[in-house]
Design a protein around this motif. Structure first.
Motif, PDB file in Angstrom:
ATOM      1  N   TYR A   1      39.835  41.868  54.347  1.00  0.00           N
ATOM      2  CA  TYR A   1      40.566  40.610  54.213  1.00  0.00           C
ATOM      3  C   TYR A   1      41.676  40.460  55.249  1.00  0.00           C
ATOM      4  CZ  TYR A   1      38.125  39.709  49.841  1.00  0.00           C
ATOM      5  OH  TYR A   1      37.157  39.459  48.899  1.00  0.00           O
ATOM      6  N   ASP A   2      41.931  41.503  56.021  1.00  0.00           N
ATOM      7  CA  ASP A   2      42.899  41.387  57.103  1.00  0.00           C
ATOM      8  C   ASP A   2      42.358  40.549  58.250  1.00  0.00           C
ATOM      9  OD1 ASP A   2      44.622  43.007  55.682  1.00  0.00           O
ATOM     10  OD2 ASP A   2      43.996  44.848  56.698  1.00  0.00           O
ATOM     11  N   ASN A   3      41.037  40.356  58.263  1.00  0.00           N
ATOM     12  CA  ASN A   3      40.380  39.571  59.301  1.00  0.00           C
ATOM     13  C   ASN A   3      39.675  38.387  58.650  1.00  0.00           C
ATOM     14  OD1 ASN A   3      37.586  39.057  60.804  1.00  0.00           O
ATOM     15  ND2 ASN A   3      39.063  39.738  62.342  1.00  0.00           N
ATOM     16  N   LEU A   4      39.817  37.199  59.203  1.00  0.00           N
ATOM     17  CA  LEU A   4      39.257  36.013  58.564  1.00  0.00           C
ATOM     18  C   LEU A   4      37.735  36.076  58.452  1.00  0.00           C
ATOM     19  CD1 LEU A   4      41.469  33.211  60.162  1.00  0.00           C
ATOM     20  CD2 LEU A   4      41.351  33.814  57.748  1.00  0.00           C
ATOM     21  N   GLY A   5      37.066  36.449  59.533  1.00  0.00           N
ATOM     22  CA  GLY A   5      35.614  36.485  59.499  1.00  0.00           C
ATOM     23  C   GLY A   5      35.072  37.514  58.530  1.00  0.00           C
ATOM     24  N   LEU A   6      35.566  38.738  58.633  1.00  0.00           N
ATOM     25  CA  LEU A   6      35.116  39.793  57.719  1.00  0.00           C
ATOM     26  C   LEU A   6      35.536  39.487  56.289  1.00  0.00           C
ATOM     27  CD1 LEU A   6      35.801  43.031  59.806  1.00  0.00           C
ATOM     28  CD2 LEU A   6      33.619  41.874  59.424  1.00  0.00           C
ATOM     29  N   GLY A   7      36.675  38.821  56.137  1.00  0.00           N
ATOM     30  CA  GLY A   7      37.139  38.451  54.800  1.00  0.00           C
ATOM     31  C   GLY A   7      36.175  37.499  54.122  1.00  0.00           C
ATOM     32  N   ILE A   8      35.621  36.553  54.876  1.00  0.00           N
ATOM     33  CA  ILE A   8      34.650  35.621  54.303  1.00  0.00           C
ATOM     34  C   ILE A   8      33.377  36.372  53.914  1.00  0.00           C
ATOM     35  CG2 ILE A   8      33.194  33.614  54.791  1.00  0.00           C
ATOM     36  CD1 ILE A   8      35.449  32.594  56.601  1.00  0.00           C
ATOM     37  N   VAL A   9      32.974  37.340  54.742  1.00  0.00           N
ATOM     38  CA  VAL A   9      31.797  38.150  54.412  1.00  0.00           C
ATOM     39  C   VAL A   9      32.015  38.876  53.090  1.00  0.00           C
ATOM     40  CG1 VAL A   9      30.403  40.137  55.097  1.00  0.00           C
ATOM     41  CG2 VAL A   9      31.083  38.445  56.808  1.00  0.00           C
ATOM     42  N   LYS A  10      33.175  39.501  52.916  1.00  0.00           N
ATOM     43  CA  LYS A  10      33.453  40.221  51.673  1.00  0.00           C
ATOM     44  C   LYS A  10      33.566  39.261  50.493  1.00  0.00           C
ATOM     45  CE  LYS A  10      36.485  43.606  49.426  1.00  0.00           C
ATOM     46  NZ  LYS A  10      35.295  44.243  48.816  1.00  0.00           N
ATOM     47  N   LEU A  11      34.092  38.067  50.729  1.00  0.00           N
ATOM     48  CA  LEU A  11      34.225  37.085  49.653  1.00  0.00           C
ATOM     49  C   LEU A  11      32.868  36.751  49.048  1.00  0.00           C
ATOM     50  CD1 LEU A  11      36.261  35.204  48.173  1.00  0.00           C
ATOM     51  CD2 LEU A  11      35.720  33.469  49.896  1.00  0.00           C
ATOM     52  N   ILE A  12      31.818  36.786  49.850  1.00  0.00           N
ATOM     53  CA  ILE A  12      30.477  36.454  49.371  1.00  0.00           C
ATOM     54  C   ILE A  12      30.040  37.398  48.255  1.00  0.00           C
ATOM     55  CG2 ILE A  12      28.033  36.397  50.047  1.00  0.00           C
ATOM     56  CD1 ILE A  12      28.987  35.410  52.809  1.00  0.00           C
ATOM     57  N   VAL A  13      30.438  38.668  48.335  1.00  0.00           N
ATOM     58  CA  VAL A  13      30.018  39.647  47.326  1.00  0.00           C
ATOM     59  C   VAL A  13      31.172  40.055  46.414  1.00  0.00           C
ATOM     60  CG1 VAL A  13      28.137  40.554  48.721  1.00  0.00           C
ATOM     61  CG2 VAL A  13      30.412  41.520  49.002  1.00  0.00           C
ATOM     62  N   GLU A  14      32.252  39.322  46.444  1.00  0.00           N
ATOM     63  CA  GLU A  14      33.416  39.645  45.620  1.00  0.00           C
ATOM     64  C   GLU A  14      33.155  39.282  44.161  1.00  0.00           C
ATOM     65  OE1 GLU A  14      35.979  41.572  44.936  1.00  0.00           O
ATOM     66  OE2 GLU A  14      36.947  40.972  46.815  1.00  0.00           O
ATOM     67  N   ASP A  15      33.746  40.037  43.244  1.00  0.00           N
ATOM     68  CA  ASP A  15      33.660  39.699  41.826  1.00  0.00           C
ATOM     69  C   ASP A  15      34.295  38.337  41.586  1.00  0.00           C
ATOM     70  OD1 ASP A  15      34.387  43.100  40.767  1.00  0.00           O
ATOM     71  OD2 ASP A  15      32.495  42.135  41.309  1.00  0.00           O
ATOM     72  N   GLU A  16      33.699  37.577  40.670  1.00  0.00           N
ATOM     73  CA  GLU A  16      34.226  36.241  40.398  1.00  0.00           C
ATOM     74  C   GLU A  16      35.682  36.291  39.955  1.00  0.00           C
ATOM     75  OE1 GLU A  16      31.792  34.005  37.777  1.00  0.00           O
ATOM     76  OE2 GLU A  16      30.084  33.920  39.145  1.00  0.00           O
ATOM     77  N   ALA A  17      36.056  37.356  39.259  1.00  0.00           N
ATOM     78  CA  ALA A  17      37.427  37.468  38.759  1.00  0.00           C
ATOM     79  C   ALA A  17      38.442  37.509  39.905  1.00  0.00           C
ATOM     80  CB  ALA A  17      37.571  38.726  37.899  1.00  0.00           C
ATOM     81  N   LYS A  18      38.039  38.045  41.052  1.00  0.00           N
ATOM     82  CA  LYS A  18      38.944  38.159  42.198  1.00  0.00           C
ATOM     83  C   LYS A  18      38.668  37.113  43.270  1.00  0.00           C
ATOM     84  CE  LYS A  18      39.788  42.057  44.022  1.00  0.00           C
ATOM     85  NZ  LYS A  18      39.592  43.359  44.708  1.00  0.00           N
ATOM     86  N   ALA A  19      37.523  36.453  43.194  1.00  0.00           N
ATOM     87  CA  ALA A  19      37.089  35.586  44.281  1.00  0.00           C
ATOM     88  C   ALA A  19      38.065  34.446  44.557  1.00  0.00           C
ATOM     89  CB  ALA A  19      35.703  35.023  43.979  1.00  0.00           C
ATOM     90  N   VAL A  20      38.551  33.796  43.506  1.00  0.00           N
ATOM     91  CA  VAL A  20      39.439  32.650  43.701  1.00  0.00           C
ATOM     92  C   VAL A  20      40.747  33.075  44.366  1.00  0.00           C
ATOM     93  CG1 VAL A  20      40.765  30.854  42.536  1.00  0.00           C
ATOM     94  CG2 VAL A  20      38.434  31.355  41.796  1.00  0.00           C
ATOM     95  N   GLN A  21      41.323  34.153  43.901  1.00  0.00           N
ATOM     96  CA  GLN A  21      42.570  34.650  44.487  1.00  0.00           C
ATOM     97  C   GLN A  21      42.384  34.995  45.963  1.00  0.00           C
ATOM     98  OE1 GLN A  21      44.106  38.143  42.548  1.00  0.00           O
ATOM     99  NE2 GLN A  21      45.683  38.506  44.086  1.00  0.00           N
ATOM    100  N   GLN A  22      41.279  35.679  46.277  1.00  0.00           N
ATOM    101  CA  GLN A  22      41.029  36.063  47.656  1.00  0.00           C
ATOM    102  C   GLN A  22      40.713  34.845  48.519  1.00  0.00           C
ATOM    103  OE1 GLN A  22      42.491  38.709  47.305  1.00  0.00           O
ATOM    104  NE2 GLN A  22      41.117  40.155  48.292  1.00  0.00           N
ATOM    105  N   ALA A  23      40.042  33.840  47.939  1.00  0.00           N
ATOM    106  CA  ALA A  23      39.749  32.613  48.675  1.00  0.00           C
ATOM    107  C   ALA A  23      41.040  31.876  49.021  1.00  0.00           C
ATOM    108  CB  ALA A  23      38.828  31.712  47.852  1.00  0.00           C
ATOM    109  N   LYS A  24      41.970  31.831  48.080  1.00  0.00           N
ATOM    110  CA  LYS A  24      43.266  31.212  48.354  1.00  0.00           C
ATOM    111  C   LYS A  24      43.989  31.947  49.472  1.00  0.00           C
ATOM    112  CE  LYS A  24      44.164  29.337  43.724  1.00  0.00           C
ATOM    113  NZ  LYS A  24      45.040  29.399  42.526  1.00  0.00           N
TER     114      LYS A  24
END
Length: 270
Positions: free
Chosen positions: A136-159
């Protein structure tokens, strides 16, 4: 969750992510153009091909494939596509490939016919489950990780990614690319939410000022309740198309027929 279109857009909009995933500098993307390639006389299609802007011995062509579901024939098909490509595009002399799996469990078990290729420097295999929080320190890689993130954390990480894009990217066009990708991922992860709910969830209030969003709201006010509901759904179609959803996915989300979505899409184009 269908993610092929997300990864296609991600590699298209932020091609540096591809090179980061294979452990190289994202600046290499400046020497390539990204495209999807159909191989003639077969039903094969390569999801992502990075073709050098200038052919030289030091700039190999790159093939990218993302696999999120179990498919024992994956390697057979993928390497078949690559070598068919090489047979049809004689200018391609050097090549490298990136395979992205959601996790190790979905990788084909029988790799013996292709083990020499998998052991070579030509092929890099990445498992999204291995991406740590540092992604998540990098925008591109952060979006990649967001795809497989748990729903419970996804919204927070998306913000967090949305805020990061706003503060770190100077050009508004670049900000919008990242914000739209983040919204697309959340729409895929939360199938029961509409675009307005996603916008509010992520705190992207500025999007409500856009001409597209205002047009949707205005149609809803001007039409009668029953007819207006259908028209509002049809007006949402262009938004979903811009976010990368397919005709079939839009029809399912909005409880419309494929024909209705196609007509709305054609009307928007006209």
């Amino acid at each position: 969750m269908k993610t092929d279109s997300i990864f296609y857009r991600l590699f298209l909009e932020i091609p540096g992510v591809y090179f980061q995933l294979i452990g190289k500098s994202p600046t290499l993307a400046n020497s390539y153009k990204f495209r999807s390639v159909e191989i003639k006389q077969t039903a094969f299609r390569l999801d992502g091909v990075l073709v050098p802007n200038i052919q030289s011995p030091d700039t190999p062509i790159h093939f990218a494939e993302v696999q999120m579901q179990k498919d024992e024939a994956f390697y057979r098909r993928f390497f078949g596509e690559i070598f068919l490509y090489l047979s049809q595009y004689e200018e391609a002399k050097y090549w490298q490939a990136l395979v992205v799996f959601r996790n190790r469990n979905i990788e084909p078990k029988d790799t013996q016919p292709y083990q020499a290729l998998l052991n070579s420097s030509n092929v890099t295999v990445v498992y999204l489950e291995d991406l740590g929080e540092e992604a998540y320190d990098n925008l591109g890689l952060g979006i990649v990780k967001l795809i497989v993130e748990d729903e419970a954390k996804a919204v927070q990480q998306a913000k967090m990614l949305s805020a990061k894009a706003t503060t770190e990217l100077a050009q508004e066009a670049e900000q919008q690319k990242v914000l739209e990708l983040v919204k697309t991922v959340i729409l895929y992860k939360f199938q029961n939410l509409g675009p307005e709910e996603v916008i509010e969830m992520l705190g992207m209030e500025d999007f409500k000022k856009s001409r597209l969003y205002q047009g949707i709201k205005q149609e809803g006010r001007e039409e009668g309740r029953q007819e207006g509901t259908l028209l509002t759904k049809l007006r949402v179609v262009p938004m979903f198309l811009e976010l990368g959803l397919t005709i079939e996915e839009i029809a399912q989300r909005l409880d419309l027929t494929v024909e209705q979505v196609q007509q709305a899409s054609q009307s928007q184009s006209n």
